[in-house]
Design a protein around this motif. Structure first.
Motif, PDB file in Angstrom:
ATOM      1  N   PRO A  77     -11.292  -2.480   2.063  1.00  0.00           N
ATOM      2  CA  PRO A  77      -9.931  -1.993   2.337  1.00  0.00           C
ATOM      3  C   PRO A  77      -9.783  -1.009   3.486  1.00  0.00           C
ATOM      4  O   PRO A  77      -8.658  -0.747   3.910  1.00  0.00           O
ATOM      5  CB  PRO A  77      -9.517  -1.351   1.013  1.00  0.00           C
ATOM      6  CG  PRO A  77     -10.787  -1.079   0.285  1.00  0.00           C
ATOM      7  CD  PRO A  77     -11.738  -2.136   0.708  1.00  0.00           C
ATOM      8  N   ALA A 122      -3.370   0.932  -4.992  1.00  0.00           N
ATOM      9  CA  ALA A 122      -3.759  -0.301  -4.301  1.00  0.00           C
ATOM     10  C   ALA A 122      -5.270  -0.450  -4.232  1.00  0.00           C
ATOM     11  O   ALA A 122      -5.802  -1.557  -4.372  1.00  0.00           O
ATOM     12  CB  ALA A 122      -3.166  -0.301  -2.892  1.00  0.00           C
ATOM     13  N   LEU A 123      -5.970   0.657  -4.055  1.00  0.00           N
ATOM     14  CA  LEU A 123      -7.433   0.591  -4.005  1.00  0.00           C
ATOM     15  C   LEU A 123      -8.015   0.246  -5.371  1.00  0.00           C
ATOM     16  O   LEU A 123      -8.963  -0.542  -5.469  1.00  0.00           O
ATOM     17  CB  LEU A 123      -8.001   1.927  -3.513  1.00  0.00           C
ATOM     18  CG  LEU A 123      -7.721   2.278  -2.045  1.00  0.00           C
ATOM     19  CD1 LEU A 123      -8.294   3.640  -1.705  1.00  0.00           C
ATOM     20  CD2 LEU A 123      -8.286   1.212  -1.114  1.00  0.00           C
ATOM     21  N   ASP A 174      -6.657  -1.513  -7.562  1.00  0.00           N
ATOM     22  CA  ASP A 174      -6.267  -2.878  -7.902  1.00  0.00           C
ATOM     23  C   ASP A 174      -6.769  -3.903  -6.886  1.00  0.00           C
ATOM     24  O   ASP A 174      -6.527  -5.098  -7.049  1.00  0.00           O
ATOM     25  CB  ASP A 174      -4.733  -2.933  -7.977  1.00  0.00           C
ATOM     26  CG  ASP A 174      -4.218  -4.109  -8.768  1.00  0.00           C
ATOM     27  OD1 ASP A 174      -4.816  -4.427  -9.808  1.00  0.00           O
ATOM     28  OD2 ASP A 174      -3.224  -4.720  -8.329  1.00  0.00           O
ATOM     29  N   PHE A 175      -7.475  -3.436  -5.862  1.00  0.00           N
ATOM     30  CA  PHE A 175      -7.810  -4.298  -4.729  1.00  0.00           C
ATOM     31  C   PHE A 175      -8.583  -5.546  -5.145  1.00  0.00           C
ATOM     32  O   PHE A 175      -8.265  -6.669  -4.727  1.00  0.00           O
ATOM     33  CB  PHE A 175      -8.607  -3.503  -3.696  1.00  0.00           C
ATOM     34  CG  PHE A 175      -8.755  -4.193  -2.375  1.00  0.00           C
ATOM     35  CD1 PHE A 175      -7.807  -4.025  -1.381  1.00  0.00           C
ATOM     36  CD2 PHE A 175      -9.845  -5.012  -2.115  1.00  0.00           C
ATOM     37  CE1 PHE A 175      -7.934  -4.668  -0.147  1.00  0.00           C
ATOM     38  CE2 PHE A 175      -9.989  -5.657  -0.901  1.00  0.00           C
ATOM     39  CZ  PHE A 175      -9.031  -5.489   0.090  1.00  0.00           C
ATOM     40  N   THR A 176      -9.609  -5.391  -5.962  1.00  0.00           N
ATOM     41  CA  THR A 176     -10.469  -6.519  -6.308  1.00  0.00           C
ATOM     42  C   THR A 176      -9.773  -7.550  -7.190  1.00  0.00           C
ATOM     43  O   THR A 176     -10.240  -8.684  -7.305  1.00  0.00           O
ATOM     44  CB  THR A 176     -11.745  -6.037  -7.023  1.00  0.00           C
ATOM     45  OG1 THR A 176     -11.385  -5.255  -8.169  1.00  0.00           O
ATOM     46  CG2 THR A 176     -12.599  -5.183  -6.100  1.00  0.00           C
ATOM     47  N   ALA A 225     -16.367  -6.315  -5.077  1.00  0.00           N
ATOM     48  CA  ALA A 225     -15.487  -6.964  -4.104  1.00  0.00           C
ATOM     49  C   ALA A 225     -16.259  -7.990  -3.282  1.00  0.00           C
ATOM     50  O   ALA A 225     -15.747  -9.096  -3.016  1.00  0.00           O
ATOM     51  CB  ALA A 225     -14.857  -5.918  -3.192  1.00  0.00           C
ATOM     52  N   PHE A 238     -12.375   1.744  -5.820  1.00  0.00           N
ATOM     53  CA  PHE A 238     -12.772   0.484  -5.190  1.00  0.00           C
ATOM     54  C   PHE A 238     -14.275   0.277  -5.335  1.00  0.00           C
ATOM     55  O   PHE A 238     -15.069   1.138  -4.966  1.00  0.00           O
ATOM     56  CB  PHE A 238     -12.400   0.475  -3.703  1.00  0.00           C
ATOM     57  CG  PHE A 238     -12.947  -0.719  -2.964  1.00  0.00           C
ATOM     58  CD1 PHE A 238     -12.392  -1.976  -3.149  1.00  0.00           C
ATOM     59  CD2 PHE A 238     -14.015  -0.574  -2.086  1.00  0.00           C
ATOM     60  CE1 PHE A 238     -12.902  -3.077  -2.471  1.00  0.00           C
ATOM     61  CE2 PHE A 238     -14.527  -1.666  -1.402  1.00  0.00           C
ATOM     62  CZ  PHE A 238     -13.973  -2.918  -1.589  1.00  0.00           C
ATOM     63  N   ILE A 279      -7.448  -9.846   4.667  1.00  0.00           N
ATOM     64  CA  ILE A 279      -7.456  -8.694   3.755  1.00  0.00           C
ATOM     65  C   ILE A 279      -8.502  -8.916   2.674  1.00  0.00           C
ATOM     66  O   ILE A 279      -9.313  -8.033   2.373  1.00  0.00           O
ATOM     67  CB  ILE A 279      -6.070  -8.442   3.138  1.00  0.00           C
ATOM     68  CG1 ILE A 279      -5.091  -7.970   4.202  1.00  0.00           C
ATOM     69  CG2 ILE A 279      -6.153  -7.375   2.049  1.00  0.00           C
ATOM     70  CD1 ILE A 279      -4.459  -9.057   5.023  1.00  0.00           C
ATOM     71  N   PHE A 283       0.825  -1.207   0.000  1.00  0.00           N
ATOM     72  CA  PHE A 283       0.000   0.000   0.000  1.00  0.00           C
ATOM     73  C   PHE A 283       0.861   1.259   0.000  1.00  0.00           C
ATOM     74  O   PHE A 283       0.446   2.297   0.495  1.00  0.00           O
ATOM     75  CB  PHE A 283      -0.949  -0.005   1.203  1.00  0.00           C
ATOM     76  CG  PHE A 283      -2.170  -0.862   1.016  1.00  0.00           C
ATOM     77  CD1 PHE A 283      -3.396  -0.302   0.685  1.00  0.00           C
ATOM     78  CD2 PHE A 283      -2.090  -2.242   1.141  1.00  0.00           C
ATOM     79  CE1 PHE A 283      -4.521  -1.090   0.507  1.00  0.00           C
ATOM     80  CE2 PHE A 283      -3.211  -3.040   0.961  1.00  0.00           C
ATOM     81  CZ  PHE A 283      -4.420  -2.472   0.639  1.00  0.00           C
ATOM     82  N   THR A 333      -7.712  -2.682   6.215  1.00  0.00           N
ATOM     83  CA  THR A 333      -6.266  -2.710   5.998  1.00  0.00           C
ATOM     84  C   THR A 333      -5.669  -1.320   6.078  1.00  0.00           C
ATOM     85  O   THR A 333      -4.577  -1.122   6.642  1.00  0.00           O
ATOM     86  CB  THR A 333      -5.959  -3.335   4.624  1.00  0.00           C
ATOM     87  OG1 THR A 333      -6.602  -4.617   4.532  1.00  0.00           O
ATOM     88  CG2 THR A 333      -4.467  -3.503   4.422  1.00  0.00           C
ATOM     89  N   TRP A 369      -4.665 -11.739  -1.978  1.00  0.00           N
ATOM     90  CA  TRP A 369      -4.578 -11.202  -0.624  1.00  0.00           C
ATOM     91  C   TRP A 369      -4.671 -12.317   0.407  1.00  0.00           C
ATOM     92  O   TRP A 369      -5.393 -13.304   0.203  1.00  0.00           O
ATOM     93  CB  TRP A 369      -5.713 -10.218  -0.349  1.00  0.00           C
ATOM     94  CG  TRP A 369      -5.757  -8.975  -1.178  1.00  0.00           C
ATOM     95  CD1 TRP A 369      -6.774  -8.599  -2.015  1.00  0.00           C
ATOM     96  CD2 TRP A 369      -4.792  -7.916  -1.227  1.00  0.00           C
ATOM     97  NE1 TRP A 369      -6.503  -7.379  -2.584  1.00  0.00           N
ATOM     98  CE2 TRP A 369      -5.277  -6.940  -2.123  1.00  0.00           C
ATOM     99  CE3 TRP A 369      -3.561  -7.709  -0.611  1.00  0.00           C
ATOM    100  CZ2 TRP A 369      -4.593  -5.771  -2.414  1.00  0.00           C
ATOM    101  CZ3 TRP A 369      -2.862  -6.547  -0.895  1.00  0.00           C
ATOM    102  CH2 TRP A 369      -3.369  -5.592  -1.782  1.00  0.00           C
TER     103      TRP A 369
END
Length: 446
Positions: free
Chosen positions: A154, A129-130, A132-134, A315, A310, A149, A123, A157, A145
């Protein structure tokens, strides 16, 4: 023995049988098919009798609170009671955690391969990062993850990322954050009860909130922190509808929005919020403008994360798939749908079982919306909303095992039912004995 006390004991006996059945049946299933993925069903724990540096402090604190807690809670000024309750709850959680020692009990809890501190370095660029989170939620995705996580939005985290950014690095600081913030949940519950029911019931509930067996799992678990955020969202909503405060309303909405981005399952806190709105409906009728800052505050966190890239709904859809890719897809629903309730008995204690029995009686004896309503049915309605949220979570099938920590945000709202019990010291002794036995006989983990 009165008829009411006899019924309390029947309820306690039934709960004890439920826990015994969950242990025996779970042991059989785990030994034969190994599909539960827990070593000491129904808890995620292993047998390991032990003492630790926290043992003397925990025993001393328990004895002191049982002996003097009910009296102090009844007599202290309200503004003194709240910080004292928070301090005592913090000390209780901290001392129980230290039974396992500083390293195992606190410093390493949030640094395991499942936990948030494992991904701090991913992060460095938070917006990226947000966005790309899913892409890393599913087990077969690249650099997927770790479990906790992937299993949470998010904001969970990011809390630990931001702690790291301000210099509070490592598992020790993360653990202390969860303990100190998590312990404030009991204060939020007291504030809510006083606002919606009455101060006497809040004072009677205080020792039970301090000495809850749930403290075994509140130190150290991020779910304790989630429980506090959700509890304060409810508390501020209660203050807003009873004091007609636009500021409290907006702050409550902001925390409700944050709650939904800490844990997907905490959307069920909406049921507790609905009970608050029902109990405070006269304030809403007189000042409907209170809903405007509530809704405005609520959209702040979702809008921020959505604009950052996000997608909460996407998600969650991927999380359901991830859940069934792992142990959640193997653990038998037929066992956990009732064994989870046994876990709830263990984290809230037998006193809460008796309290819930009296909660039902209070609801049946007098409706909470009649002109001659009393404080007890109003408290009963609030507790029942939390129980309903817990049951919905149970039936969803997305809470199979580990509910001793996952359901902490709901469990803290069941504990006030103990305010309806007579002879509080006798019930408190049962609560502390259970907590001390659990923490000294089992090695808990998640």
């Amino acid at each position: 023995m009165t008829r009411s006390l006899r019924r309390d004991l029947y309820a306690v006996g039934a709960a004890a049988l439920l826990v015994t059945a969950a242990v025996l049946v779970g042991r059989h299933i785990q030994d034969t098919s190994r599909t539960l993925f827990v070593d000491w069903p129904p808890l995620l724990a292993s047998w390991g009798p032990h003492l630790g540096p926290g043992t003397p402090a925990a025993v001393l604190l328990a004895l002191t609170t049982v002996a003097y807690g009910p009296t102090l809670a009844a007599r202290l000024p309200w503004r003194t009671l709240l910080p004292l309750t928070w301090g005592a709850a913090t000390a209780w959680i901290f001392s129980l955690a230290l039974i396992d020692g500083w390293d195992r009990g606190i410093a390493r809890r949030l640094t395991t391969r499942y936990e948030y501190l494992q991904v701090i370095d991913r992060f460095d660029d938070i917006p990226a990062a947000l966005r790309d989170f899913t892409h890393h939620i599913l087990l077969d995705s690249p650099d997927n993850w770790p479990a906790h996580i992937a299993g949470h939005p998010p904001a969970a985290t990011l809390t630990f990322v931001l702690l790291d950014r301000i210099g509070l690095r490592g598992g020790g600081w993360a653990g202390m954050w969860c303990i100190t913030v998590g312990a404030t949940a009991c204060v939020a519950v007291l504030v809510t009860i006083r606002a919606l029911a009455d101060e006497t019931l809040a004072r009677r509930a205080a020792p039970f909130l301090v000495l809850a067996p749930a403290a075994v799992w509140m130190g150290t678990s991020a779910d304790a922190y989630f429980a506090a955020v959700a509890a304060w969202a409810v508390a501020l909503l209660a203050l807003s509808v009873t004091r007609r405060s636009l500021w409290w309303s907006g702050a409550s909405g902001l925390l409700f929005g944050l709650t939904c981005y800490l844990s997907y399952g905490l959307t069920l806190v909406a049921l507790i919020a609905a009970a608050v709105l029902l109990l405070g409906r006269h304030g809403i009728r007189e000042h409907p403008a209170l809903l405007v800052p509530l809704l405005a505050g609520f959209v702040v966190v979702p809008a921020t994360f959505t604009l950052a890239g996000f997608d909460w709904w996407e998600a969650y859809r991927l999380l359901v798939t991830r859940y069934h890719q792992g142990a959640g897809g193997i653990r038998p629903y037929g066992y956990w749908v009732w064994a989870n309730l046994a876990c709830t008995v263990l984290i809230t204690g037998l006193a809460t079982v008796a309290g819930l029995r009296r909660t039902g009686a209070a609801l049946l004896s007098r409706r909470a919306d009649t002109p001659d309503r009393t404080a007890e049915p109003r408290l009963a309605l609030l507790v029942s909303a939390a129980l309903l949220a817990l049951l919905v979570a149970d039936l969803s099938g997305m809470s199979k095992a580990e509910t001793e920590r996952i359901w902490l945000p709901f469990a803290v709202w069941l504990l006030p039912s103990c305010a309806l019990l007579p002879h509080p010291r006798a019930w408190l002794i049962g609560q502390v004995v259970l907590a001390l036995l659990l923490n000294h006989l089992l090695l808990t983990g998640w």
